[in-house]
Design a protein around this motif. Structure first.
Motif, short mmCIF file in Angstrom:
data_model
loop_
_atom_site.label_atom_id
_atom_site.label_comp_id
_atom_site.label_asym_id
_atom_site.label_seq_id
_atom_site.Cartn_x
_atom_site.Cartn_y
_atom_site.Cartn_z
N ILE A 493 -0.13 -51.00 18.97
CA ILE A 493 0.61 -50.48 17.82
C ILE A 493 1.62 -49.46 18.31
CG2 ILE A 493 0.39 -49.21 15.64
CD1 ILE A 493 -2.49 -50.33 15.48
N SER A 494 2.83 -49.57 17.82
CA SER A 494 3.92 -48.71 18.26
C SER A 494 3.71 -47.28 17.78
CB SER A 494 5.25 -49.23 17.73
OG SER A 494 6.29 -48.31 18.03
N ALA A 495 4.06 -46.36 18.66
CA ALA A 495 3.99 -44.94 18.32
C ALA A 495 5.32 -44.41 17.80
CB ALA A 495 3.56 -44.13 19.53
N ALA A 496 6.29 -45.33 17.59
CA ALA A 496 7.61 -44.89 17.12
C ALA A 496 7.49 -44.17 15.78
CB ALA A 496 8.52 -46.10 16.99
N ARG A 497 8.38 -43.20 15.57
CA ARG A 497 8.36 -42.44 14.33
C ARG A 497 8.84 -43.29 13.17
NH1 ARG A 497 10.60 -36.42 14.64
NH2 ARG A 497 9.72 -36.57 12.54
N ILE A 498 8.26 -43.05 12.03
CA ILE A 498 8.62 -43.74 10.80
C ILE A 498 8.84 -42.70 9.72
CG2 ILE A 498 7.89 -45.39 9.04
CD1 ILE A 498 6.13 -46.70 11.11
N GLU A 499 9.86 -42.92 8.92
CA GLU A 499 10.14 -42.04 7.78
C GLU A 499 9.85 -42.84 6.51
OE1 GLU A 499 14.19 -40.46 6.15
OE2 GLU A 499 13.62 -39.25 7.90
N TYR A 500 8.94 -42.32 5.69
CA TYR A 500 8.51 -43.05 4.50
C TYR A 500 9.33 -42.63 3.29
CZ TYR A 500 4.63 -44.59 7.38
OH TYR A 500 3.88 -45.16 8.38
N ASP A 501 10.05 -43.62 2.73
CA ASP A 501 10.97 -43.35 1.62
C ASP A 501 10.27 -42.76 0.41
OD1 ASP A 501 13.11 -44.20 3.08
OD2 ASP A 501 13.05 -46.25 2.29
N GLU A 502 9.13 -43.37 0.02
CA GLU A 502 8.50 -42.96 -1.24
C GLU A 502 7.79 -41.62 -1.14
OE1 GLU A 502 5.09 -45.05 0.84
OE2 GLU A 502 7.26 -44.89 0.94
N MET A 503 7.76 -41.02 0.05
CA MET A 503 7.13 -39.71 0.24
C MET A 503 8.16 -38.68 0.69
SD MET A 503 3.49 -40.82 1.88
CE MET A 503 4.16 -42.29 2.66
N ASP A 504 9.34 -38.81 0.08
CA ASP A 504 10.43 -37.85 0.33
C ASP A 504 10.76 -37.75 1.82
OD1 ASP A 504 10.62 -37.26 -2.40
OD2 ASP A 504 9.00 -35.77 -2.23
N GLY A 505 10.73 -38.89 2.47
CA GLY A 505 11.11 -38.92 3.87
C GLY A 505 10.09 -38.33 4.81
N TRP A 506 8.81 -38.28 4.37
CA TRP A 506 7.75 -37.75 5.23
C TRP A 506 7.67 -38.57 6.51
CZ3 TRP A 506 2.75 -40.07 6.33
CH2 TRP A 506 1.91 -39.25 7.09
N SER A 507 7.60 -37.89 7.64
CA SER A 507 7.56 -38.58 8.93
C SER A 507 6.55 -37.89 9.83
CB SER A 507 8.94 -38.57 9.58
OG SER A 507 8.89 -39.22 10.83
N PRO A 508 5.41 -38.52 10.08
CA PRO A 508 4.41 -37.89 10.95
C PRO A 508 4.93 -37.71 12.36
CG PRO A 508 3.84 -40.18 10.53
CD PRO A 508 4.99 -39.87 9.62
N GLU A 509 4.51 -36.61 12.99
CA GLU A 509 4.92 -36.31 14.35
C GLU A 509 3.72 -36.30 15.27
OE1 GLU A 509 7.00 -32.66 14.45
OE2 GLU A 509 8.58 -33.28 13.07
N ASN A 510 3.98 -36.56 16.52
CA ASN A 510 2.94 -36.50 17.55
C ASN A 510 3.02 -35.18 18.30
OD1 ASN A 510 2.19 -39.12 16.83
ND2 ASN A 510 3.56 -40.04 18.37
N SER A 511 1.92 -34.82 18.92
CA SER A 511 1.90 -33.58 19.68
C SER A 511 2.64 -33.72 21.00
CB SER A 511 0.45 -33.14 19.94
OG SER A 511 -0.24 -34.15 20.66
N GLU A 512 2.89 -34.97 21.43
CA GLU A 512 3.62 -35.20 22.67
C GLU A 512 4.77 -36.17 22.40
OE1 GLU A 512 1.03 -36.56 25.70
OE2 GLU A 512 -0.35 -34.86 25.54
N ASP A 513 5.73 -36.18 23.30
CA ASP A 513 6.88 -37.08 23.16
C ASP A 513 6.51 -38.47 23.70
OD1 ASP A 513 9.35 -38.13 22.71
OD2 ASP A 513 10.30 -37.18 24.45
N ASN A 514 5.69 -39.18 22.91
CA ASN A 514 5.20 -40.49 23.34
C ASN A 514 5.62 -41.59 22.36
OD1 ASN A 514 3.68 -39.65 21.20
ND2 ASN A 514 1.69 -39.82 22.24
#
Length: 787
Positions: A493-514
């Motif tokens: 499963i990709s660790a790429a960042r995703i921005e969720y439209d229906e949650m006001d652009g909420w985008s989970p972040e990782n603790s490392e640049d992975n």
């Protein structure tokens, strides 16, 4: 009629005066004195009769005295028969006559009643002294007036207030009760009853409780000089208290020794040697806060009180938790509990020092002044001042005045001059901890540490009502739900960042640049990758994940939002341990079990309790086993690798770290074949926390507690069944399902060489749908696909 009576009395009085006038001077003195003496004796006799018939309150009959019960504390025991603590109003314990050393009996007799074995309930030689000193002179402590049996009567049935006749009536009550006691019990039994009931000061009753309180030994192990100290206290439990007045106590001890020598209970050499011994206490402050597992004992107290209400003694009365001497047998293991309390104490003292140094001279609540104001208003001192009629300003002024007080520091208790307001500030800065260990098969609670110090902090961080945000420790439930849904553990499963439209652009972040990596389910768990966890939740389904959490024992509110994958829910420690135990228990729900039996003071079992093993299957056994083995990677090479590298813990172990937003909560959950352990660290107020994840993460706050605990467990050979246990190997088919790399690159070789535009790293989509295709894919994307 009234006139005739009056005339008769008047004539009688006149005749008496006429006779009196004709007497000699000597008779004029003796006649009224004899009249008064006779009236006094008749009066005393009448009072005795009134006391005997119960005019001043009923007296216990022989049947009552045969069944006399000395109020006894209820005792709580561990599974290995170690006394954890007691529930009591007055601290007392009973012992048998055989456990009384001869020198203790000699000390009692020599100072309190040397002719105890020769007289009955009343020592007639001392009655006149009692009448003169106690009754006529109204001296409460006349000395030598009461026999030991009378003193026993006073201990069993305390004196009452009858105003000016109190001393006379109470003495008669004690004489009558003592006579009845002598008819029922032999002298040895009476002496034992006396020593089991007599007060020794510091809210301690009975010789056994006193021996343990002042010298930390059992009565049978008392030395001669120690017995003399305790018996010397009987003259005045406060005035001769060796803790409060050691010099007075020493002098009184030597008086007792000389009395023993006087009555030849000791030789001259023995008495002299005992007098030369220094007064050395081994004071053991017994309170509801002392002993092992105080938070656990407080947790089960309401349940035990309810049990007492519903169960009757042979006489038909309900049991009393504080006076009936019940024995409560629990699942707590005293060795594990001690190791856990030591681990919490050691780690939290070290962490507290780091925390205070981290903030320096600044307050950890910073500009949030309302936090301090709220704490002041919640304090008992402030509330009492307001109830006394003080205004807020006046109360605050009083609370800013320094006073001498005992305060807790990371170096232990210290006496300091400090104002109540400064004291509140001081305690607001304290980090707290909670730790729970449970057997995963039966649900037996083996360890319960609700906080860092029960005397100063009663708030229990383990019980169901205490809920904190759990962070990444919730992720295993998400991944387990994915397995239940049929997702393959080796799906990357990709660790790429995703921005969720229906949650006001909420985008989970990782603790490392992975973000340019792909993770298998095992890798996503081991490295606690947030973006992967949210994607796993998408595939598992929020509803399915919450449903599984419920089946695993979590009853707290769970928000149906994507961020649940990152642990935004507030859940209690005991619920989290239940959920992890479910994984070790082959997917079967585990119900906590902590009381095994309740017995009476004779140790006759009144009720036995068994664990509930007829629980539901929350998830399939295969998926539960795979989850445990997947989580072993967290310990071996993931976020909890410090267990191996830093602390050298080699146990077969699986687990998960957790850190919440702004580092307010640090968690660590550990699983071994026979023990599931949870630890939490944070301040009581979540607004007080470390400012950096490097210091505040669960791997640095909670994990060391568990690591230190297991170090102690591993060093104890009797606990080898825990330290040397191994999880069963997976079947070949299950092993093949999880045998894959933890992660791999999400980009092809050309993208790694030439890079890709930053904006292409982030996608936008609606939660639960497949990622949208980009409008203008690059050349390499067309050539090699999505990657």
């Amino acid at each position: 009629m009234t006139d005739r009576l009056w005339m008769y009395l008047k004539d009688t009085w006149n005749r008496f005066i006429s006779i009196y006038k004709n007497q000699s001077p000597v008779k004029k003195i003796l006649l009224p004195a004899g009249f008064l003496a006779g009236a006094f004796i008749v009066g005393i006799f009448l009072v005795y009769i009134l006391v005997w018939i119960g005019a001043f309150g009923s007296l216990p009959g022989k049947e009552d005295l045969k069944a006399v019960e000395n109020p006894l504390a209820t005792e709580v025991y561990s599974s290995d028969s170690v006394l954890l603590g007691k529930y009591f109003i007055q601290e007392r314990s009973n012992i048998q006559h055989a456990d009384l050393p001869k020198h203790l009996i000699d000390a009692v007799l020599a100072t309190e009643d040397i002719r105890f074995y020769d007289h009955g309930a009343i020592d007639t030689k001392s009655v006149m002294r009692v009448i003169v000193k106690s009754i006529l002179m109204q001296k409460e402590s006349s000395g030598g007036g009461s026999t030991l049996t009378q003193q026993l009567a006073k201990n069993l049935y305390p004196r009452k207030n009858y105003f000016m006749f109190s001393m006379l009536i109470n003495k008669f009550r004690e004489m009558i009760i003592a006579s009845r006691l002598e008819d029922i019990y032999d002298k040895n039994a009476l002496l034992t009853l006396y020593l089991n009931t007599v007060p020794f000061g510091d809210n301690t009753f009975g010789i056994e409780a006193a021996a343990q309180r002042f010298f930390s030994v059992h009565t049978k192990d008392l030395r001669v000089e120690q017995s003399a100290v305790l018996i010397g206290m009987l003259k005045s439990t406060y005035f001769y208290n060796p803790r409060v007045f050691p010099d007075r106590s020493l002098q009184r001890r030597n008086v007792v020794l000389m009395q023993m020598r006087k009555y030849e209970k000791l030789s001259i050499t023995q008495a002299d040697d005992a007098k030369k011994a220094p007064l050395k206490l081994a004071y053991n402050k017994i309170t509801h806060h002392t002993g092992l597992a105080p938070y656990f004992r407080e947790y089960i107290r309401p349940e035990l009180r309810e049990w007492c209400k519903l169960h009757k003694k042979p006489n038909g009365d309900p049991y009393n938790l504080y006076t009936d001497g019940l024995k409560i047998y629990t699942t707590i293991d005293s060795r594990l509990q001690r190791y856990a309390e030591e681990a919490v104490s050691q780690q939290m003292a070290s962490l507290q020092k780091v925390f205070l140094g981290h903030w320096g001279k600044r307050d950890p609540w910073g500009s949030q002044k309302t936090l301090l104001d709220e704490a002041i208003r919640r304090s008992d001192r402030y509330k009492a001042l307001i109830q006394e009629g003080n205004s807020h300003e006046a109360a605050l002024k009083i609370m800013k005045t320094p006073v001498l007080m005992s305060v807790l520091t990371y170096n232990g208790e210290q006496e300091k001059m400090m104002s109540p307001v400064d004291s509140i500030k001081h305690y607001l800065k304290f980090l707290q901890a909670g730790m729970l260990a449970m057997e995963p098969r039966r649900g037996a609670i083996r360890v319960w540490v609700g906080g860092i110090n029960h005397h100063y902090f009663q708030y229990d961080h383990v019980r169901e009502s205490t809920k904190r945000q759990i962070g990444s420790t919730f992720k295993p439930i998400v991944y387990a739900a994915a397995l239940e849904k049929g997702i393959d553990p080796c799906d990357f499963i990709s660790a790429a960042r995703i921005e969720y439209d229906e949650m006001d652009g909420w985008s989970p972040e990782n603790s490392e640049d992975n973000y340019d990596l792909k993770y298998s389910l095992t890798g996503g768990l081991a490295y606690s990758v947030n973006t992967v966890s949210v994607r796993v939740l998408e595939q598992a389904g929020i509803g399915n994940t919450i449903s599984l959490a419920r089946k695993m024992g979590i009853q707290s509110d769970l928000p149906a939002v994507p961020s649940i994958a990152l642990g935004v829910a507030n859940i209690s420690m005991i619920e989290m341990v239940r959920a992890y135990a479910c994984l070790v228990n082959n997917g079967k729900e585990v119900e906590p079990f902590y009381i095994t039996a309740i017995a009476d003071q004779q140790n006759t079992v009144l009720e036995k309790f068994k664990p509930n093993t007829k629980t539901n299957q929350a998830l399939s056994p295969d998926n539960a086993r795979m989850m445990v083995h997947m989580l072993k990677h967290t310990i071996d090479e993931g976020t909890a690798a410090g267990m191996r590298v830093r602390y050298g813990i080699t146990n077969d172990m699986a687990g998960k770290t957790g850190t919440t937003q702004s580092n307010a909560d640090g968690w660590f959950m550990a699983m071994t074949p026979h023990l599931v352990v949870g630890a939490w660290v944070g301040a009581d107020d979540p607004r007080i926390r470390f400012r950096t994840t490097a210091l505040g993460q669960g791997a640095r706050t909670a994990l060391p507690i568990v690591a230190t605990f297991f170090k102690r467990v591993n060093a104890d050979r009797e606990l080898a069944y825990i330290s040397r246990a191994h999880f069963a190997d997976l079947s070949p088919s299950l092993e093949s399902r999880i045998s894959c790399d933890l992660y791999k690159s999400d980009t092809n070789i050309f993208e790694r060489i030439f890079g890709k535009k930053e904006e292409e790293k982030e996608q936008k989509q609606t939660f639960g749908t497949r990622p949208r295709k980009k409008k203008k894919p690059g050349f390499f994307k067309k050539l090699f696909g999505k990657g």
